[in-house]
Motif scaffolding. Structure first.
Motif, PDB file in Angstrom:
ATOM      1  N   SER A 223      39.432  44.912  38.578  1.00 16.86           N
ATOM      2  CA  SER A 223      40.089  45.241  39.840  1.00 16.86           C
ATOM      3  C   SER A 223      41.172  46.287  39.616  1.00 16.86           C
ATOM      4  O   SER A 223      41.472  46.686  38.485  1.00 16.86           O
ATOM      5  CB  SER A 223      40.713  43.983  40.458  1.00 16.86           C
ATOM      6  OG  SER A 223      41.889  43.609  39.744  1.00 16.86           O
ATOM      7  N   THR A 224      41.792  46.723  40.707  1.00 17.10           N
ATOM      8  CA  THR A 224      42.860  47.709  40.616  1.00 17.10           C
ATOM      9  C   THR A 224      44.099  47.137  39.939  1.00 17.10           C
ATOM     10  O   THR A 224      44.960  47.889  39.482  1.00 17.10           O
ATOM     11  CB  THR A 224      43.231  48.221  42.016  1.00 17.10           C
ATOM     12  OG1 THR A 224      43.487  47.091  42.878  1.00 17.10           O
ATOM     13  CG2 THR A 224      42.111  49.056  42.614  1.00 17.10           C
ATOM     14  N   LYS A 225      44.207  45.829  39.860  1.00 18.60           N
ATOM     15  CA  LYS A 225      45.307  45.216  39.120  1.00 18.60           C
ATOM     16  C   LYS A 225      45.158  45.489  37.634  1.00 18.60           C
ATOM     17  O   LYS A 225      46.139  45.707  36.921  1.00 18.60           O
ATOM     18  CB  LYS A 225      45.355  43.712  39.384  1.00 18.60           C
ATOM     19  CG  LYS A 225      46.581  43.021  38.831  1.00 18.60           C
ATOM     20  CD  LYS A 225      46.612  41.554  39.218  1.00 18.60           C
ATOM     21  CE  LYS A 225      47.843  40.851  38.650  1.00 18.60           C
ATOM     22  NZ  LYS A 225      47.869  39.412  39.001  1.00 18.60           N
ATOM     23  N   GLY A 226      43.923  45.446  37.129  1.00 19.59           N
ATOM     24  CA  GLY A 226      43.632  45.881  35.774  1.00 19.59           C
ATOM     25  C   GLY A 226      43.971  44.925  34.664  1.00 19.59           C
ATOM     26  O   GLY A 226      43.985  45.321  33.502  1.00 19.59           O
ATOM     27  N   THR A 227      44.225  43.668  34.984  1.00 13.80           N
ATOM     28  CA  THR A 227      44.559  42.712  33.918  1.00 13.80           C
ATOM     29  C   THR A 227      43.359  41.913  33.445  1.00 13.80           C
ATOM     30  O   THR A 227      43.328  41.456  32.305  1.00 13.80           O
ATOM     31  CB  THR A 227      45.650  41.732  34.403  1.00 13.80           C
ATOM     32  OG1 THR A 227      45.208  41.099  35.606  1.00 13.80           O
ATOM     33  CG2 THR A 227      46.956  42.465  34.659  1.00 13.80           C
ATOM     34  N   LEU A 228      42.363  41.719  34.314  1.00 13.89           N
ATOM     35  CA  LEU A 228      41.211  40.889  33.988  1.00 13.89           C
ATOM     36  C   LEU A 228      39.904  41.656  34.124  1.00 13.89           C
ATOM     37  O   LEU A 228      39.764  42.521  34.986  1.00 13.89           O
ATOM     38  CB  LEU A 228      41.159  39.661  34.907  1.00 13.89           C
ATOM     39  CG  LEU A 228      42.332  38.682  34.842  1.00 13.89           C
ATOM     40  CD1 LEU A 228      42.143  37.590  35.887  1.00 13.89           C
ATOM     41  CD2 LEU A 228      42.484  38.084  33.457  1.00 13.89           C
ATOM     42  N   ILE A 229      38.957  41.306  33.266  1.00 18.52           N
ATOM     43  CA  ILE A 229      37.581  41.798  33.370  1.00 18.52           C
ATOM     44  C   ILE A 229      36.696  40.573  33.498  1.00 18.52           C
ATOM     45  O   ILE A 229      36.811  39.634  32.701  1.00 18.52           O
ATOM     46  CB  ILE A 229      37.190  42.624  32.139  1.00 18.52           C
ATOM     47  CG1 ILE A 229      38.076  43.873  32.035  1.00 18.52           C
ATOM     48  CG2 ILE A 229      35.715  43.014  32.183  1.00 18.52           C
ATOM     49  CD1 ILE A 229      38.018  44.555  30.711  1.00 18.52           C
ATOM     50  N   ARG A 230      35.847  40.573  34.484  1.00 19.61           N
ATOM     51  CA  ARG A 230      35.013  39.396  34.744  1.00 19.61           C
ATOM     52  C   ARG A 230      33.537  39.737  34.592  1.00 19.61           C
ATOM     53  O   ARG A 230      33.094  40.829  34.958  1.00 19.61           O
ATOM     54  CB  ARG A 230      35.299  38.858  36.152  1.00 19.61           C
ATOM     55  CG  ARG A 230      36.664  38.197  36.225  1.00 19.61           C
ATOM     56  CD  ARG A 230      37.013  37.716  37.605  1.00 19.61           C
ATOM     57  NE  ARG A 230      38.253  36.937  37.567  1.00 19.61           N
ATOM     58  CZ  ARG A 230      39.119  36.851  38.557  1.00 19.61           C
ATOM     59  NH1 ARG A 230      38.883  37.468  39.708  1.00 19.61           N
ATOM     60  NH2 ARG A 230      40.219  36.123  38.429  1.00 19.61           N
ATOM     61  N   ILE A 231      32.793  38.750  34.064  1.00 23.75           N
ATOM     62  CA  ILE A 231      31.359  38.892  33.841  1.00 23.75           C
ATOM     63  C   ILE A 231      30.644  37.894  34.745  1.00 23.75           C
ATOM     64  O   ILE A 231      30.915  36.694  34.698  1.00 23.75           O
ATOM     65  CB  ILE A 231      30.981  38.628  32.370  1.00 23.75           C
ATOM     66  CG1 ILE A 231      31.875  39.449  31.424  1.00 23.75           C
ATOM     67  CG2 ILE A 231      29.508  38.927  32.138  1.00 23.75           C
ATOM     68  CD1 ILE A 231      31.751  40.947  31.587  1.00 23.75           C
ATOM     69  N   GLN A 241      32.183  34.532  32.456  1.00 16.06           N
ATOM     70  CA  GLN A 241      33.204  34.723  31.433  1.00 16.06           C
ATOM     71  C   GLN A 241      34.300  35.630  31.996  1.00 16.06           C
ATOM     72  O   GLN A 241      34.044  36.460  32.881  1.00 16.06           O
ATOM     73  CB  GLN A 241      32.590  35.337  30.169  1.00 16.06           C
ATOM     74  CG  GLN A 241      33.377  35.081  28.897  1.00 16.06           C
ATOM     75  CD  GLN A 241      32.555  35.375  27.650  1.00 16.06           C
ATOM     76  OE1 GLN A 241      31.365  35.677  27.703  1.00 16.06           O
ATOM     77  NE2 GLN A 241      33.195  35.282  26.496  1.00 16.06           N
ATOM     78  N   GLU A 242      35.512  35.458  31.462  1.00 17.57           N
ATOM     79  CA  GLU A 242      36.655  36.230  31.943  1.00 17.57           C
ATOM     80  C   GLU A 242      37.485  36.680  30.760  1.00 17.57           C
ATOM     81  O   GLU A 242      37.810  35.878  29.880  1.00 17.57           O
ATOM     82  CB  GLU A 242      37.486  35.368  32.894  1.00 17.57           C
ATOM     83  CG  GLU A 242      38.657  36.077  33.549  1.00 17.57           C
ATOM     84  CD  GLU A 242      39.346  35.182  34.567  1.00 17.57           C
ATOM     85  OE1 GLU A 242      39.042  35.299  35.763  1.00 17.57           O
ATOM     86  OE2 GLU A 242      40.188  34.355  34.141  1.00 17.57           O
ATOM     87  N   PHE A 243      37.814  37.973  30.725  1.00 17.87           N
ATOM     88  CA  PHE A 243      38.590  38.546  29.634  1.00 17.87           C
ATOM     89  C   PHE A 243      39.930  39.051  30.153  1.00 17.87           C
ATOM     90  O   PHE A 243      40.013  39.554  31.272  1.00 17.87           O
ATOM     91  CB  PHE A 243      37.839  39.715  28.985  1.00 17.87           C
ATOM     92  CG  PHE A 243      36.479  39.352  28.470  1.00 17.87           C
ATOM     93  CD1 PHE A 243      36.326  38.442  27.436  1.00 17.87           C
ATOM     94  CD2 PHE A 243      35.337  39.936  29.018  1.00 17.87           C
ATOM     95  CE1 PHE A 243      35.074  38.115  26.951  1.00 17.87           C
ATOM     96  CE2 PHE A 243      34.082  39.609  28.542  1.00 17.87           C
ATOM     97  CZ  PHE A 243      33.946  38.696  27.507  1.00 17.87           C
ATOM     98  N   ARG A 244      40.947  38.966  29.313  1.00 20.82           N
ATOM     99  CA  ARG A 244      42.259  39.488  29.679  1.00 20.82           C
ATOM    100  C   ARG A 244      42.547  40.748  28.879  1.00 20.82           C
ATOM    101  O   ARG A 244      42.650  40.711  27.650  1.00 20.82           O
ATOM    102  CB  ARG A 244      43.357  38.453  29.438  1.00 20.82           C
ATOM    103  CG  ARG A 244      44.763  38.977  29.759  1.00 20.82           C
ATOM    104  CD  ARG A 244      45.777  37.888  29.900  1.00 20.82           C
ATOM    105  NE  ARG A 244      45.563  37.100  31.102  1.00 20.82           N
ATOM    106  CZ  ARG A 244      46.003  37.440  32.320  1.00 20.82           C
ATOM    107  NH1 ARG A 244      46.660  38.581  32.487  1.00 20.82           N
ATOM    108  NH2 ARG A 244      45.785  36.649  33.346  1.00 20.82           N
TER     109      ARG A 244
END
Length: 374
Positions: A223-231, A241-244
């Motif tokens: 997202s535009t927040k840019g802290t998390l990447i989600r699968i 899965q979720e990455f920080r």
């Protein structure tokens, strides 16, 4: 089968004869990067410049394959189909009547001709090429064309999409497209063969970037927040899965998933490339079966967000797109004209080692290096 599609799947050596003007002396020119894009399997990339476009192959080392300089305005969008002879371009600026920004030019470099001009009432933001489709992204609509006759197959509505976010699959067995939905943070996934649509609530804030695996089984979003990447499972929308990436807000430029479904990479304005490890059972993982004991005892931050496995430092002042090479290597192309290849330890991770670093405008054209395969 239409002859145009036959040229996509055949093995064709690119012709060096040029309908476009001869390349300029790049060492003495004012060449600037307007866009960079991988081909569908990261075996090559195309650069839109303020004078034309260059094409590079990446295996085993970076090589310049084509350089064209047709006019003074250049191409703000340039896309390639694998390492074939087919390309798509969008001109840079309305002051260029020959290549305006509301037209897509589908170009056959082997035949030295324009196969089609697709004209729209508004500016074209992005173009995606697949074996069966040409996808044109406008600010609130996406036009999907059938490649063999370049007729409109469907039109997809989205919310405002100024970045032209869209991704498509690249295997013959599937035809899947993902793009923004109708609300911030929502993604719509279309099965183009079966006319099935799945809406996924991926984030609370707007989508910044997204990518599909080659077969369309997994969807990665940021997202535009840019802290998390989600699968996500792209078929049923399940969060797998979720990455920080970090705790501070950041613009994530690009996300990539390795073809072996083991790794995810992300580049951002913070100047660090992050590589994350996917679960070995990612496609069969059932989040509902996770231990309720762990969910009660541990804070949400610890069990839902996984930190990066490997990292590589980049100039924070430059935007990079990322892709995966062979044998745990990551490829990076920057708008500063740089190409990097780095490698990570698949067992221990940590800081990556740089294997190759070149400025692609300085490379000499090799010619006859690209064929219609991957």
């Amino acid at each position: 089968m239409n002859s145009m599609v036959s040229t996509v799947r055949g093995i064709l050596t690119l012709s060096r004869s040029e309908t476009f003007d001869s390349p300029r002396d790049e060492a003495k020119s004012d060449l600037k990067v307007l866009s960079v894009a991988w081909n569908q399997v990261c075996s090559g990339f195309i650069v839109g410049t303020n004078h034309g476009f260059n094409v590079y192959s990446c295996k085993p080392m970076i090589k310049k394959s084509i350089s064209r300089a047709p006019h003074e305005s250049g191409f703000k969008v340039a896309e390639m189909l694998f390492l074939s002879n087919l390309f798509a371009f969008v001109g840079n600026g309305y002051n260029n009547s020959e290549y305006p920004p509301n037209k897509v030019f589908v170009w056959d470099d082997y035949r030295n001709c324009c196969l089609s001009e697709l004209t729209f009432k508004s500016e074209v933001i992005a173009v995606k090429l697949a074996r069966e489709h040409v996808v044109v992204v406008l600010k609130q609509n996406i036009y999907v064309y059938t490649f063999n006759n370049l007729k409109v197959d469907r039109v997809i509505e989205t919310l405002m999409n100024p970045k032209g976010l869209c991704c498509v699959t690249h295997v013959e067995s599937k035809a899947v497209l993902a793009c923004p939905g109708f609300h911030p943070g929502q993604v719509q996934v279309h099965d183009l063969r079966w006319n099935v649509i799945k809406f996924i609530k991926a984030h609370d804030s707007a989508i910044a970037c997204m990518t599909l695996t080659l077969d369309g089984s997994l969807l990665a979003t940021a997202s535009t927040k840019g802290t998390l990447i989600r699968i996500f499972n792209a078929v049923d929308g399940t969060l797998l899965q979720e990455f920080r990436r970090g705790m501070e807000r950041a613009e994530i430029y690009n996300v990539a998933i390795s073809s072996n479904l083991k790794w995810v990479a992300a580049s951002s304005e913070k100047g660090t490339l992050h590589v994350f490890r996917l679960r070995p059972d990612i496609l069969s993982f059932d989040p509902a079966s996770s231990s309720s004991f762990i969910r009660v005892i541990l804070p949400k931050y610890l069990y839902e967000n996984e930190r990066s496995f490997a990292q590589f430092s980049l100039p924070a002042s430059t935007k990079f797109i990322v892709g995966f090479g062979s044998e745990n290597t990551v490829l990076l192309v920057g708008i500063d004209g740089s190409f990097r290849r780095c490698k990570f330890d698949h067992a221990d991770g940590g800081q990556m080692v740089e294997l190759e670093h070149k400025y692609f405008f300085s490379l000499q054209e090799t010619g006859n290096t690209m064929v219609g395969g991957v």
